[in-house]
Scaffold this active site. Sequence first.
Site, mmCIF file in Angstrom:
data_model
loop_
_atom_site.group_PDB
_atom_site.id
_atom_site.type_symbol
_atom_site.label_atom_id
_atom_site.label_comp_id
_atom_site.label_asym_id
_atom_site.label_seq_id
_atom_site.Cartn_x
_atom_site.Cartn_y
_atom_site.Cartn_z
ATOM 1 N N ARG A 42 3.192 -14.238 0.679
ATOM 2 C CA ARG A 42 2.424 -13.361 1.186
ATOM 3 C C ARG A 42 2.115 -14.066 1.783
ATOM 4 O O ARG A 42 0.435 -14.639 1.593
ATOM 5 C CB ARG A 42 1.954 -12.514 -0.509
ATOM 6 C CG ARG A 42 0.992 -11.068 -0.023
ATOM 7 C CD ARG A 42 0.646 -10.552 -0.838
ATOM 8 N NE ARG A 42 1.487 -10.373 -1.771
ATOM 9 C CZ ARG A 42 1.719 -8.949 -1.794
ATOM 10 N NH1 ARG A 42 1.487 -8.085 -0.642
ATOM 11 N NH2 ARG A 42 2.803 -8.196 -2.416
ATOM 12 N N GLU A 78 11.292 -7.716 -2.718
ATOM 13 C CA GLU A 78 10.914 -6.787 -1.664
ATOM 14 C C GLU A 78 11.044 -7.377 0.104
ATOM 15 O O GLU A 78 10.290 -8.208 0.330
ATOM 16 C CB GLU A 78 10.013 -6.318 -1.458
ATOM 17 C CG GLU A 78 9.845 -5.239 0.186
ATOM 18 C CD GLU A 78 8.846 -4.547 -0.353
ATOM 19 O OE1 GLU A 78 8.662 -4.022 1.723
ATOM 20 O OE2 GLU A 78 7.306 -4.510 -0.629
ATOM 21 N N SER A 114 11.177 -2.767 3.932
ATOM 22 C CA SER A 114 10.937 -1.022 3.652
ATOM 23 C C SER A 114 11.339 -0.300 5.039
ATOM 24 O O SER A 114 11.481 -0.423 5.783
ATOM 25 C CB SER A 114 9.950 -0.691 3.359
ATOM 26 O OG SER A 114 9.450 -0.725 2.169
#
Length: 425
Positions: free
Chosen positions: A276, A348, A351
């Site tokens: 992140r 993840e 998306s």
Amino acid sequence: MHDIRAIREDPAAFDTGLQKRGLGPQSAGLLQLDEARRGRVTEAQALQTRRNEASKEIGKAKTARDEATAQALMAEVAGIKDRMATLENEADEAGRALDEALAALPNIPATDVPEGEDEHANVELKRWGNPRTFDFAPKDHADLGPALGLDFEGGALISGARFTALRGQMARLHRALGQYMLDVQSAANGYEETAPPLLVRDEAMFGTGQLPKFAEDLFRTTDGHWLIPTAEVSLTNLVREQILAEDDLPKRLTALTPCFRSEAGAAGRDTRGLIRQHQFEKVELVAIAAPECSDEEHERMTRAAEGILEALELPYRRMLLCAGDMGFTARKTFDLEVWLPAQNTFREISSCSNCGDFQARRMDARYRPADAKGTAFVHTLNGSGLAVGRALVAVIENYQQADGSVTVPEVLKPYMGGLDVLRPK
């Protein structure tokens, strides 16, 4: 953006859709604003008709030298003019309030999207690949990376937390991943390579749904531009305020760009490593499609992203997101999660979302159906193909060796200038 006409026709269906998002009924308040706007417009139109009639009657009265009637009619016209100005202001005010209320509401989930509040209600649809069995304890990329060229300290020194410098062989591997993904998505999967602006105006951010709700998640310049959080913003807005021919659809676009996110809502999450970051690179996929083709296009896009993971031989799974975990603009989303050995879990990495006509209404992006009169809104789709930093993390962890080195995946070797192993220094 929602169609107020559809809400008028079936307010219960609208409220039911938002209920899947965890929101209470909204239609009554929206319809009240809509009625206020429409009522004032209707009254203003009636007054305009009377004003035109009175103006003609003034001419007749003057011709007949009936000054008293002429003066009375002129006073009536003046009163109508004042009332019309008031009504127009009130209609504009109600219209702005309605637009703001509609713009603040998320997209309605597709009928096959599962209900649920968060990621715990997401549904696993498939898995690919088997996690590697290590004969040593695999290290987290944040521990393995510094000796290979992940300079966390240098990035933090010059820019602060959540910034990282990549050096030497690590920078080369990062570049190789981005170039490989871009080549595959453009040459093999038919997405047009694009080099879009990284700074955009308010209306572009509004068009793809980042504004006004998510301003705190963005970086803004002193002259009012916004740094893109994803190339989705630039690529999707390339069709804003256009009417496309049906033969031009679908449009498929891809770009490898830096992305900038303040991560305002992620305090304390993934503070170590590359998962992140405030600045990262991503290969973005965007498709502009006719409504009847958007579900097929969604599957095609998701397979384009999955193909990268399969070529890199990285185990992954596909998740169908529940209504409570989807993004603001999405009506249906598939998440791809890659296996990270050190965390012993899937994380993840992409998306892929079908937004229906939600973004198109905000951008006024339309097409002209070949067999119908008038125009219709296009459907927009977007997905990561893939996030480069997270792909780098996955490669480092899955291809690590006991001595701290990392083997280069076979498909990346042509991009590495002869380097097939990253060795610690």
